[in-house]
Design a protein around this motif. Structure first.
Motif, PDB file in Angstrom:
ATOM      1  N   GLY A   1       0.834  -1.198   0.000  1.00  0.00           N
ATOM      2  CA  GLY A   1       0.000   0.000   0.000  1.00  0.00           C
ATOM      3  C   GLY A   1       0.865   1.244   0.000  1.00  0.00           C
ATOM      4  O   GLY A   1       2.087   1.189  -0.136  1.00  0.00           O
ATOM      5  N   THR A   2       0.212   2.374   0.164  1.00  0.00           N
ATOM      6  CA  THR A   2       0.922   3.644   0.213  1.00  0.00           C
ATOM      7  C   THR A   2       0.565   4.362   1.501  1.00  0.00           C
ATOM      8  O   THR A   2      -0.448   4.085   2.124  1.00  0.00           O
ATOM      9  N   LEU A   3       1.411   5.297   1.863  1.00  0.00           N
ATOM     10  CA  LEU A   3       1.132   6.108   3.041  1.00  0.00           C
ATOM     11  C   LEU A   3      -0.087   6.968   2.769  1.00  0.00           C
ATOM     12  O   LEU A   3      -0.296   7.428   1.644  1.00  0.00           O
TER      13      LEU A   3
ATOM     14  N   GLU B   1      -2.044   8.969  12.406  1.00  0.00           N
ATOM     15  CA  GLU B   1      -1.849   8.324  13.702  1.00  0.00           C
ATOM     16  C   GLU B   1      -1.111   7.010  13.487  1.00  0.00           C
ATOM     17  O   GLU B   1      -1.595   6.120  12.795  1.00  0.00           O
ATOM     18  N   LEU B   2       0.071   6.901  14.047  1.00  0.00           N
ATOM     19  CA  LEU B   2       0.863   5.684  13.942  1.00  0.00           C
ATOM     20  C   LEU B   2       1.000   5.036  15.311  1.00  0.00           C
ATOM     21  O   LEU B   2       1.153   5.726  16.318  1.00  0.00           O
ATOM     22  N   GLU B   3       0.955   3.740  15.306  1.00  0.00           N
ATOM     23  CA  GLU B   3       1.201   2.989  16.532  1.00  0.00           C
ATOM     24  C   GLU B   3       2.695   2.702  16.609  1.00  0.00           C
ATOM     25  O   GLU B   3       3.420   2.833  15.625  1.00  0.00           O
ATOM     26  N   ALA B   4       3.163   2.300  17.781  1.00  0.00           N
ATOM     27  CA  ALA B   4       4.598   2.051  17.961  1.00  0.00           C
ATOM     28  C   ALA B   4       5.123   1.014  16.970  1.00  0.00           C
ATOM     29  O   ALA B   4       6.221   1.145  16.446  1.00  0.00           O
TER      30      ALA B   4
END
Length: 190
Positions: free
Chosen positions: A102-104, A111-114
């Motif tokens: 996929g792409t960003l 929101e990113l998780e660790a």
């Protein structure tokens, strides 16, 4: 010719790719990262599928992650950034990178998780191993290279002098010389 692993057709045991200095795709990937001609080069990479459920952390078939593991080794010549002596650099070690298809997102705030901070992204149905090699080498490269580094070895063993900056004459006068420079210390009459 780049080596791309088709991730949709991965067998359960994964796919292993071995390459050496003679393989053009590996040579170009390393040259692009280290910005020099590699003298010795080898990799043994395995791409496998690890599906993960984001909520529970348990494996599942939706949104799989692709693991690239194995080993990579590269040797090249480079000048010391301090004393300009010729060095033989060697970087080798394990490769352990994780990719998601996929792409960003286009949004400025994501929101990113660790666990998402160590992920790589790729488009389409295949993972380009040249990009993987370039990324791993970029992660290993130091900001600057000096004689005392663990991965650096002087090529001229007869030269055992200290690694120090060369003395120079100071260079040209860089102070600003304009028609108004004489006014720099001028004070108005009282």
């Amino acid at each position: 010719m780049p080596v791309k692993v088709v991730v949709d057709a991965l067998p359960p045991e994964g796919r292993t790719v071995r390459a050496t200095l003679e393989d053009a795709w590996l040579f170009e990937a390393a040259r692009r990262s280290i910005e020099a001609k590699p003298r010795a080069l080898s990799c043994d990479l395995k791409v496998s599928k690890q599906p993960v459920d984001r909520d529970s952390g348990r494996p599942q078939d939706r949104d799989p992650r692709f693991l690239v593991g194995g080993s990579l080794s590269v040797t090249w010549k480079q000048a010391c950034h301090r004393c300009v002596r010729s060095l033989r650099m060697t970087m080798e070690g394990p490769v352990a990178l994780t990719y998601v298809r996929g792409t960003l997102p286009d949004s400025d705030e994501v929101e990113l998780e660790a666990g998402d901070l160590d992920l790589g992204w790729f488009d389409g149905g295949s993972l380009d191993l040249a990009d993987v090699v370039s990324e791993q080498l970029a992660l290993w490269l130091p900001d600057r290279v000096v004689c005392g580094d663990a991965r650096a070895e002087r090529t001229d063993t007869a030269d055992d002098g200290a690694c120090a900056l060369h003395q120079h004459d100071g260079g040209p006068d860089l102070s600003r010389q304009t028609p108004f420079s004489g006014l720099a210390n001028w004070k108005p009459p009282q």
